[in-house]
Design a protein around this motif. Structure first.
Motif, short mmCIF file in Angstrom:
data_model
loop_
_atom_site.label_atom_id
_atom_site.label_comp_id
_atom_site.label_asym_id
_atom_site.label_seq_id
_atom_site.Cartn_x
_atom_site.Cartn_y
_atom_site.Cartn_z
N ASN A 81 156.63 15.35 -23.10
CA ASN A 81 157.08 15.15 -21.73
C ASN A 81 156.43 13.94 -21.06
O ASN A 81 156.93 13.43 -20.06
N TYR A 82 155.29 13.45 -21.62
CA TYR A 82 154.64 12.28 -21.04
C TYR A 82 155.43 11.00 -21.29
O TYR A 82 155.05 9.93 -20.81
N ARG A 83 156.55 11.12 -22.03
CA ARG A 83 157.40 9.95 -22.21
C ARG A 83 158.35 9.76 -21.03
O ARG A 83 159.12 8.81 -21.00
N THR A 84 158.28 10.68 -20.06
CA THR A 84 158.97 10.51 -18.80
C THR A 84 157.95 10.15 -17.72
O THR A 84 156.75 10.44 -17.86
N PHE A 85 158.43 9.54 -16.64
CA PHE A 85 157.51 9.14 -15.58
C PHE A 85 156.85 10.34 -14.93
O PHE A 85 155.66 10.33 -14.62
N GLN A 86 157.63 11.42 -14.74
CA GLN A 86 157.07 12.62 -14.13
C GLN A 86 156.06 13.29 -15.05
O GLN A 86 155.10 13.91 -14.58
N GLY A 87 156.26 13.17 -16.35
CA GLY A 87 155.35 13.81 -17.30
C GLY A 87 153.98 13.18 -17.36
O GLY A 87 153.05 13.76 -17.94
N LEU A 88 153.81 11.99 -16.75
CA LEU A 88 152.51 11.34 -16.73
C LEU A 88 151.60 11.88 -15.62
O LEU A 88 150.42 11.51 -15.56
N LEU A 89 152.15 12.76 -14.77
CA LEU A 89 151.37 13.26 -13.64
C LEU A 89 150.13 14.02 -14.09
O LEU A 89 149.02 13.77 -13.59
N VAL A 90 150.29 14.96 -15.00
CA VAL A 90 149.16 15.78 -15.43
C VAL A 90 148.06 14.94 -16.10
O VAL A 90 146.88 15.08 -15.75
N PRO A 91 148.38 14.06 -17.06
CA PRO A 91 147.31 13.23 -17.63
C PRO A 91 146.58 12.40 -16.59
O PRO A 91 145.35 12.26 -16.65
N PHE A 92 147.30 11.86 -15.60
CA PHE A 92 146.63 11.06 -14.58
C PHE A 92 145.76 11.92 -13.67
O PHE A 92 144.68 11.49 -13.25
N VAL A 93 146.18 13.13 -13.38
CA VAL A 93 145.34 14.03 -12.59
C VAL A 93 144.08 14.36 -13.36
O VAL A 93 142.97 14.41 -12.79
N MET A 94 144.21 14.60 -14.68
CA MET A 94 143.04 14.90 -15.51
C MET A 94 142.05 13.76 -15.50
O MET A 94 140.83 13.98 -15.60
N ALA A 95 142.52 12.52 -15.36
CA ALA A 95 141.62 11.37 -15.33
C ALA A 95 141.08 11.09 -13.93
O ALA A 95 139.92 10.72 -13.77
N LEU A 96 141.92 11.27 -12.91
CA LEU A 96 141.51 10.90 -11.56
C LEU A 96 140.54 11.89 -10.94
O LEU A 96 139.74 11.49 -10.08
N VAL A 97 140.57 13.15 -11.34
CA VAL A 97 139.64 14.13 -10.78
C VAL A 97 138.19 13.75 -11.12
O VAL A 97 137.34 13.62 -10.22
N PRO A 98 137.81 13.58 -12.40
CA PRO A 98 136.43 13.15 -12.67
C PRO A 98 136.12 11.76 -12.13
O PRO A 98 134.99 11.48 -11.73
N THR A 99 137.12 10.88 -12.10
CA THR A 99 136.89 9.54 -11.55
C THR A 99 136.47 9.62 -10.09
O THR A 99 135.51 8.97 -9.66
N ALA A 100 137.19 10.43 -9.31
CA ALA A 100 136.87 10.56 -7.89
C ALA A 100 135.50 11.21 -7.69
O ALA A 100 134.72 10.78 -6.82
N LEU A 101 135.19 12.24 -8.46
CA LEU A 101 133.91 12.93 -8.31
C LEU A 101 132.74 12.01 -8.67
O LEU A 101 131.69 12.03 -8.02
N ILE A 102 132.91 11.20 -9.70
CA ILE A 102 131.84 10.30 -10.11
C ILE A 102 131.71 9.13 -9.13
O ILE A 102 130.61 8.65 -8.85
N LEU A 103 132.83 8.68 -8.59
CA LEU A 103 132.77 7.64 -7.56
C LEU A 103 132.00 8.12 -6.32
O LEU A 103 131.31 7.35 -5.66
N TYR A 104 132.12 9.41 -6.03
CA TYR A 104 131.46 9.94 -4.85
C TYR A 104 129.95 10.05 -5.04
O TYR A 104 129.21 10.13 -4.06
N GLN A 105 129.45 10.01 -6.28
CA GLN A 105 128.02 10.21 -6.51
C GLN A 105 127.12 9.18 -5.82
O GLN A 105 126.05 9.61 -5.31
N PRO A 106 127.26 7.91 -5.78
CA PRO A 106 128.33 7.09 -6.37
C PRO A 106 127.87 6.45 -7.69
O PRO A 106 126.72 6.05 -7.85
N ASP A 107 128.82 6.34 -8.64
CA ASP A 107 128.56 5.69 -9.92
C ASP A 107 129.84 4.96 -10.32
O ASP A 107 130.67 5.49 -11.07
N LEU A 108 129.99 3.74 -9.81
CA LEU A 108 131.22 2.99 -10.03
C LEU A 108 131.42 2.64 -11.50
O LEU A 108 132.54 2.69 -12.01
#
Length: 509
Positions: free
Chosen positions: A146-173
């Motif tokens: 399903n990730y071959r559709t634009f909508q199917g990329l939502l879950v993988p990006f959420v999986m990446a953006l959640v730790p990215t946002a939490l680590i940015l808040y530490q902050p650790d760019l």
């Protein structure tokens, strides 16, 4: 015990390259922290601690080889959720300014570390989060399409953006910047449509001004100093050339020839300290007013300076009061018609920049350039020996080694990282099991992105972000997580499973 054929398939060359890098890292840590202390025992240095962490890391690599990676795959989601929970808890502590003495407390104003009571050992959860993210994303993508559709990329990006946002808040760019390259390379390897990925990249580039404005003041100053560094260096060397021309008269040459050999080390230290103080402490130049006007106009009209001025005018973030005042004075002078006044304002502004946010990059470039072709020799680097290069044993270990071993040594380090990545790609191509293939791709992407960012940061290709050099920089968490990643890669290599099915991630458009 592992079967004998596993040892035959074990990637020994990959392990040898990793051990060479780790050994060079220990040598660099010793040179950066204890090179000038002749009476200090090796076992009392940070290099000895790093050697102990190397032993622990090798033990972790050996343990990871015992269970099959297909069994470890079932732990992917629990490990990911556990790491996210730890990062979220640390974010709550930071938001409420809560300190747990001896356990969790800010280091350099960042909630990035957990100290194990009674051991003196500190762990960085973000390092293990990178591994957990790679495992969970590979587990999610292994049998899906399903990730071959634009909508199917939502879950993988959420999986990446959640730790990215939490680590940015530490902050650790620096650590936060690694998740998106890993995500894109794993999605590309899994067969995501290139047009979808390019559209997301274009959207991300369009969001850069918002991201820049929302950054903290010191983070924005790092980007500003990186962008303006070539302008500052041009002005610095123009002043230095003018001063050297003044010093080339016969009386100065006679004084230089009369200099005793015993005074040369102190002269070297004095010059190094002068470079550390930046443009504000440079010898008084004898540039003509016409030359000052020409330099000021050329620098102010360069694309780097214009881009920085545009970004500054559009930014709504808060900066340090001193930097804001220096910037205001600079813009007022640039709007005037007096060429020498423009020159003085640029000199003052760049001098303060090289003293503060641009100091690390300036000293790192000096260290890399001072190494020449073959280097000054181990323990003979002036930038590290006299403490001129900040964080020489962690984030700026590459300039430390480049100064001592020269271009050949620096090129050898890059070649070793390239060899590890090529061997990982070979392992990925030689297995048809989808989880193992994506797991190896993620690990290769992690090592490639982290090593590239660190080296590029050290020589001024990208802004300074605080990314350690994998397998080499001082730090137990970084070294252990790097060898944990290599252990997972080797686990796939010794168990290259072949499925009686079409090769995975090969799609007909």
């Amino acid at each position: 015990m592992l079967p004998s054929d596993y040892w035959y398939r074990f990637p020994w060359l990959l392990l040898a390259a990793a051990l060479v890098l780790a050994g060079l890292g220990i040598a660099g840590v010793y040179a950066a922290t204890a090179g000038g202390a002749e009476s200090q025992s090796f076992w009392d240095t940070l290099a000895a601690k790093q050697l102990g962490w190397l032993a622990v890391s090798l033990a972790v690599l050996a343990l990871v080889l015992i269970p099959s990676y297909t069994r470890l795959a079932h732990l992917s989601y629990p490990l990911y959720l556990l790491s996210i929970g730890v990062l979220a808890a640390m974010a709550v502590l930071r938001a409420r300014h809560i300190v747990i003495p001896g356990f969790i407390y800010p280091i350099n104003n960042a909630y990035s570390w957990i100290r194990i009571p009674g051991t003196g050992v500190s762990l960085q959860p973000a390092e293990l989060t990178k591994i957990a993210f790679i495992m969970s994303l590979a587990y999610y993508l292994r049998y899906r399409k399903n990730y071959r559709t634009f909508q199917g990329l939502l879950v993988p990006f959420v999986m990446a953006l959640v730790p990215t946002a939490l680590i940015l808040y530490q902050p650790d760019l620096g650590t936060a910047m690694l998740f998106l390259p890993i995500l894109f390379l794993m999605l590309f390897a899994a067969g995501a449509r290139a047009k979808h990925l390019l559209a997301i990249i274009a959207l991300g580039l369009a969001m850069v001004p918002i991201f820049y404005s929302s950054m903290r003041g010191y983070q924005r100053m790092r980007i500003d100093s990186w962008l303006l560094q070539p302008c500052a260096e041009r002005l610095h060397f123009a002043i230095a050339d003018a001063a050297s021309d003044d010093a080339s008269d016969p009386s100065a040459a006679e004084a230089k020839s009369a200099e005793s050999p015993s005074s040369r080390p102190s002269a070297t230290i004095a010059l190094a300290r002068q470079a550390r103080r930046g443009l504000t402490a440079a010898p008084r130049p004898t540039l003509s007013d016409e030359r000052k006007t020409e330099l000021a106009c050329d620098i102010a009209s360069s694309w780097r300076f214009r881009l920085w001025r545009l970004a500054t005018s559009l930014s709504w973030g808060q900066d340090k009061a001193e930097f804001v005042e220096a910037r205001r004075r600079l813009f007022e002078a640039l709007d005037a018609d007096d060429g020498p006044r423009r020159f003085r304002a640029l000199r003052f502004f760049f001098g303060s920049m090289l003293d503060e946010s641009g100091h690390q990059l300036f000293q790192a470039k000096i260290a890399v350039g001072a190494g020449g072709l073959t280097g000054r020799g181990w323990l003979h680097g002036t930038q590290t020996r006299y403490g001129l290069l900040p964080e020489a044993h962690t984030d700026f270990l590459f300039p430390t080694l480049a100064e001592q071993f020269g271009f050949l040594g620096a090129a050898g380090i890059v070649i070793l990282y390239g060899l590890i990545c090529l061997l990982g790609i070979d392992i990925s191509f030689s297995t048809t099991e989808p989880y193992g293939k994506l797991l190896v791709v993620g690990i290769v992407a992690l090592l490639a992105a982290q090593s590239f960012l660190n080296i590029a940061m050290s020589i001024g290709l990208v802004p300074i972000t605080g990314v350690p050099l994998p397998l080499m920089s001082y730090g137990g968490s970084s070294l252990t997580s790097s060898f944990l990643a290599l252990g997972l890669l080797a686990n796939v290599a010794i168990r290259r499973l072949y499925l009686i099915a079409p090769r995975p991630f090969e799609w007909r458009e």
